[in-house]
Design a protein around this motif. Structure first.
Motif, PDB file in Angstrom:
ATOM      1  N   ARG A 118       2.800  39.121 -22.698  1.00 49.06           N
ATOM      2  CA  ARG A 118       2.982  39.828 -23.970  1.00 49.06           C
ATOM      3  C   ARG A 118       1.627  40.016 -24.637  1.00 49.06           C
ATOM      4  O   ARG A 118       0.899  39.063 -24.888  1.00 49.06           O
ATOM      5  CB  ARG A 118       3.936  39.054 -24.883  1.00 49.06           C
ATOM      6  N   ARG A 119       1.302  41.272 -24.915  1.00 49.07           N
ATOM      7  CA  ARG A 119       0.020  41.598 -25.535  1.00 49.07           C
ATOM      8  C   ARG A 119       0.232  42.212 -26.905  1.00 49.07           C
ATOM      9  O   ARG A 119       1.215  42.905 -27.136  1.00 49.07           O
ATOM     10  CB  ARG A 119      -0.763  42.580 -24.659  1.00 49.07           C
ATOM     11  N   ARG A 120      -0.706  41.973 -27.799  1.00 50.45           N
ATOM     12  CA  ARG A 120      -0.621  42.606 -29.117  1.00 50.45           C
ATOM     13  C   ARG A 120      -0.694  44.114 -28.984  1.00 50.45           C
ATOM     14  O   ARG A 120       0.021  44.852 -29.662  1.00 50.45           O
ATOM     15  CB  ARG A 120      -1.761  42.122 -30.021  1.00 50.45           C
ATOM     16  N   ARG A 121      -1.583  44.551 -28.120  1.00 54.19           N
ATOM     17  CA  ARG A 121      -1.742  45.976 -27.875  1.00 54.19           C
ATOM     18  C   ARG A 121      -1.399  46.262 -26.415  1.00 54.19           C
ATOM     19  O   ARG A 121      -2.227  46.036 -25.529  1.00 54.19           O
ATOM     20  CB  ARG A 121      -3.173  46.435 -28.174  1.00 54.19           C
ATOM     21  N   PRO A 122      -0.193  46.728 -26.157  1.00 49.58           N
ATOM     22  CA  PRO A 122       0.204  46.995 -24.762  1.00 49.58           C
ATOM     23  C   PRO A 122      -0.730  48.003 -24.106  1.00 49.58           C
ATOM     24  O   PRO A 122      -1.103  49.018 -24.709  1.00 49.58           O
ATOM     25  CB  PRO A 122       1.619  47.574 -24.909  1.00 49.58           C
ATOM     26  N   ASN A 123      -1.120  47.720 -22.851  1.00 44.79           N
ATOM     27  CA  ASN A 123      -1.953  48.673 -22.111  1.00 44.79           C
ATOM     28  C   ASN A 123      -1.058  49.722 -21.448  1.00 44.79           C
ATOM     29  O   ASN A 123       0.159  49.713 -21.603  1.00 44.79           O
ATOM     30  CB  ASN A 123      -2.832  47.952 -21.083  1.00 44.79           C
ATOM     31  N   ASP A 151       1.767  48.376 -19.271  1.00 41.89           N
ATOM     32  CA  ASP A 151       2.895  47.869 -20.055  1.00 41.89           C
ATOM     33  C   ASP A 151       3.749  49.023 -20.584  1.00 41.89           C
ATOM     34  O   ASP A 151       4.985  48.959 -20.585  1.00 41.89           O
ATOM     35  CB  ASP A 151       2.393  47.023 -21.222  1.00 41.89           C
ATOM     36  N   SER A 162      12.605  39.298 -27.095  1.00 41.93           N
ATOM     37  CA  SER A 162      12.250  40.712 -27.254  1.00 41.93           C
ATOM     38  C   SER A 162      13.250  41.477 -28.110  1.00 41.93           C
ATOM     39  O   SER A 162      13.154  42.699 -28.229  1.00 41.93           O
ATOM     40  CB  SER A 162      12.145  41.377 -25.872  1.00 41.93           C
TER      41      SER A 162
END
Length: 564
Positions: free
Chosen positions: A254-259, A262, A538
């Motif tokens: 889980r990323r703050r800013r999805p690449n 994602d 989620s």
């Protein structure tokens, strides 16, 4: 395989099948970057899909690809007019899109205008196409035809090639296609090839590829099942696809800013959900929505003289209705701000499901008398849906009736809920009125504790007393219990493994409501692993509940009584 794919592509007749489901995934795999996909209600200027890049093994330079997509075959009457009119859209691409819609960064690229269809260009329209393309081609703009053969070749080469779709999943996929008339066999083979394609531990670089493979194959199975008028298969395999897709998506950090990876995974997961929703809508329209208000209509449609067949089929339908309502209720909250009209449509769909459940219960008395103890799953899903939609009072009489009927069945020794799951055992149940047989048939129960908790709200003092006394007399040794997830549940549940979780066993109604409630509350407080379930974290609680229903795991007590 190529023949299967070609026939599948030719059968894609409905809007969204080819242009939203198949082609974008295929273009991404052959090396193109999709710039846009069709949107309902907006002007396309002739272009259904725009993409840019080089097709692997074919292009020497980057090109701008503009697709005009038609379903099935293109005939002479489709050339100038009708729903599939071709020439007007080709004219719009030339006269409007190329002049006003091309971004500056793509303005200098060679243009390929593609007339794409899942079938073929009819012989009567080939001369029209040849004349039009020859007249309007230039050094920069070229015209191409992509028919079913071309698309099947690209799919074989890029998504389903022999060296990419390995022997085991390829064979199971072909068997699933061949067995679309047999729901259980189709499901088993579909589960086999999906599990093999979406195996655990894949590198991120091939996850998207495998998900696209799985989605294309699943689309093919559901399309052929629709052609065979087998709605049972399209429901079960599409729901299975969502669960197995999530198993891969959940493993991503889980990323703050999805690449971009994602985001692409998220888009593919949305496509699996949309496929499931479309299949469940088709299934329920043919079954529950159309006949739930007619007395005994759905019970009769089971076409069996055995009461157990009717009971099993009706509770299965009830569970599918309930989980469909949970999906639409959740999604309506998700889209409330971004797309209020779509959210309102989902809310209307939820109300339709609730009304249908009420009609279904009123028209089919067998739903007052569950034959299996794990029918607690369907009952709990209905009540969960009722709670999150503020509709609980509509279902309390039904819940009270179930509590009365299930214990009365013990008294008269007739089809009381059993923990047996084998069909032959259910068919012959009960085979004896002896206490030893009841002890075996009802060695454990998740249904009675669930009903007992609700009876505190539903029943009178005398009704609660009768419920407890009957259980104490006829099932003195039954282990009344509840199931809760543990730390291994999120790893195993999405693939259908059931050896995980925690069992709370001290829930006998003879102890009284206060002690049972205290035991349940203590279990909920101490067993907090449900908060670590990926879907719950989620905001996709309904996905976890769908997995419980699909794989026959009891609904945990966290969802028994909630603040609505």
């Amino acid at each position: 395989m190529r023949i299967i794919l070609k026939e599948y592509l030719a059968s894609l007749k409905e809007r969204g099948d080819l242009d939203k489901s198949v082609l974008p995934n295929l273009l991404a795999e052959i090396g193109l970057r999709v710039l846009n996909t069709p949107m309902i209600g907006t002007r396309q200027n002739g272009v259904d899909i725009a993409a840019v890049g080089k097709i692997r093994g074919e292009d020497d330079e980057r090109c701008l690809y503009l697709f005009c997509i038609k379903a099935g075959n293109i005939t002479r009457r489709d050339w100038d007019s009708g729903v599939q009119a071709v020439r007007p859209e080709l004219n719009e691409i030339r006269d409007v899109y190329l002049r006003t819609n091309v971004a500056a960064e793509h303005a200098g690229l060679p243009v390929r205008i593609i007339l794409c269809c899942g079938g073929e260009l009819d012989e009567t329209v080939l001369m029209n196409w040849a004349g039009y393309s020859t007249q309007n081609e230039s050094d920069r703009v070229k015209y191409q035809e992509w028919n079913g053969d071309r698309l099947a070749d690209l799919m074989m080469r890029s998504l389903l090639a022999r060296e990419l779709l390995e022997e085991a999943p390829r064979r199971n996929f072909q068997k699933a296609i061949a067995m679309v008339n047999e729901p259980s066999a189709c499901y088993d083979y579909s589960r086999a090839f999906l599990s093999e394609i979406l195996e655990d531990g894949l590198e991120p670089s091939i996850q998207l590829f495998r998900l696209r493979q799985a989605y294309i194959c699943l689309n093919a199975v559901t399309t052929w099942a629709i052609e065979a008028d087998n709605l049972e298969s399209i429901y079960t395999v599409s729901e299975l696809g969502v669960l197995l897709c999530w198993n891969m998506v959940r493993a991503q950090p889980r990323r703050r800013r999805p690449n971009k990876h994602d985001q692409d995974l998220s888009v593919l997961f949305d496509q699996f959900i949309k496929l499931y929703l479309a299949c469940s809508e088709r299934y329920l329209t043919k079954t529950a929505f159309g006949h739930s208000n007619s007395l005994h209509a759905l019970s009769t449609s089971v076409r069996s003289r055995e009461a157990v067949d009717v009971n099993l089929a009706l509770f299965e339908l009830l569970g599918r209705l309930a989980i469909r309502g949970c999906w639409t209720a959740m999604l309506s909250q998700t889209f409330t701000v971004e797309e209020p009209e779509f959210a309102n449509a989902l809310t209307d769909s939820t109300h339709r499901v609730l009304d249908t459940i009420v009609q279904l219960v009123n028209s089919n008395p067998t739903l007052n008398s569950p034959f299996k103890d794990d029918h607690m799953i369907e009952i709990a899903l209905v009540m969960y849906l009722a709670q999150i939609t503020g509709s609980t009072p509509r279902f309390l009489p039904w819940l009270g009736s179930i509590a009365q009927q299930t214990t009365l069945a013990l008294v008269i020794n007739s089809h009381y809920p059993t923990c047996f799951r084998d069909y032959s055992d259910l068919l012959n149940h009960p085979i004896s009125a002896e206490g030893s047989y009841r002890a075996e048939a009802c060695s454990g129960s998740v249904l009675y504790p669930y009903l007992f908790v609700w009876l505190e709200r539903v029943a009178t003092v005398d009704e609660k007393k009768a419920f407890v006394e009957r259980l104490g007399k006829f099932l003195p040794n039954c282990t009344h219990q509840a199931w809760l997830p543990d730390e291994e549940t999120d790893v195993h549940i999405w693939r259908g493994e059931t050896y995980h979780g925690v069992c709370v066993t001290d829930l006998s109604p003879q102890q009284g409501f206060e002690e049972v409630a205290e035991t349940i509350n203590a279990a909920i407080q101490n067993c907090t692993d449900i908060n670590e379930i990926s879907a719950v974290k989620s905001g996709l609680v309904v996905l976890f509940l769908a997995a419980c229903r699909h794989y026959r795991l009891p609904i945990p007590p966290h969802f028994w009584l909630i603040d609505s």
